[in-house]
Design an enzyme around this catalytic site. Structure first.
Site: not given
Ligand code: F6R
Length: 242
Positions: A67, A137
């Protein structure tokens, strides 16, 4: 679903890093799906260290990121392209032309879907690395997203904007839209590794591992995939039944 529970974020990085590097050693032409955010940072650090120690060759590896924030230029310090360059691509001998991140300037879903065609043209994703949001998500497919979705422009929920505001000077600077691979795009990967650490991920991990499959918890779609490994620390695993 293969569940691995580790002590902490350090061990998470080592386990996940070794898993990815072993795949690269076994297949120099591998196509990787990659994630940004806090979760993969220790993994990328470990990967860089080992790559340098063992001279691991990335010259034929191709990557597709999940993304990108809509409206952010690749040079913006909070863009996911910038993150990937800083945290991985600048430190291994990958050809940057072989590293794809969805474009933050995409205008409509017809254009966005071309990303899926590029993935297909590359032979599909061999190994997809995922983090997970507090609300379950994956990519930026927020609760309620269709399991049939391909890469598209998506709205971020307030919870996600709040969670990601830690990277920006203030909450109003966080983009409210992103371009994200869809749940269908993610499910096409041959193998998936999802990583998480910390107590705030425990509820999402419970829904991911124990189900039921429900569009309100996008992560639960992975219960329909036949090759998923989940690597989490004890805190993220703390709401699991057994
Ligand atoms: C990032 C992505 C998101 C993150 C998720 C968790 O490329 O696709 O789904 O993996 O928001 O974010 P963190 O790792 O910062 O807690």
């Amino acid at each position: 679903m293969n569940l691995i529970i580790v002590e902490n974020d350090q061990e998470l990085g080592q386990k996940t890093g070794d898993l990815i590097l072993n795949k690269i050693k076994a297949n120099k032409n591998i196509v990787l799906g990659l994630a940004t955010g806090s979760s993969p940072i220790t993994t990328y650090k470990y990967i860089i260290e080992k790559t340098n120690q063992e001279n691991i060759d990335w010259s034929n590896v191709r990557t597709f990121n999940l993304d990108e924030y809509k409206g952010l230029e690749p040079t913006h310090e909070q863009s996911y392209r910038y993150f990937m360059n800083q945290n991985l691509f600048d430190h291994v001998n990958i050809d940057k032309n072989n590293t794809l991140v969805p474009s933050g300037s995409v205008k409509d879903n017809e254009k966005a879907k071309e990303y899926d065609k590029l993935i297909e043209k590359a032979g599909g994703i061999d190994l997809q690395l995922l983090g997970i949001g507090i609300n379950g998500h994956i990519g930026f497919n927020e609760p309620g997203s269709s399991f049939d979705s391909l890469t598209s422009v998506v709205d971020l929920t307030d919870l996600t904007i709040e969670a990601n505001s830690r990277f920006f000077e203030n909450k109003n600077d966080v983009p409210t839209k992103a371009i994200s691979m869809g749940l269908k795009s993610i499910m096409k990967a041959k193998e998936i590794v999802l990583i998480a650490f910390g107590k705030n991920k425990a509820e999402a991990i419970k829904h991911l591992v124990e189900g039921p499959v429900d569009v309100q918890w996008p992560c639960s779609v992975l219960l329909n995939h036949n090759n998923v490994t989940v690597i989490v620390d004890k805190e993220a695993a703390s709401m699991l039944n057994s």
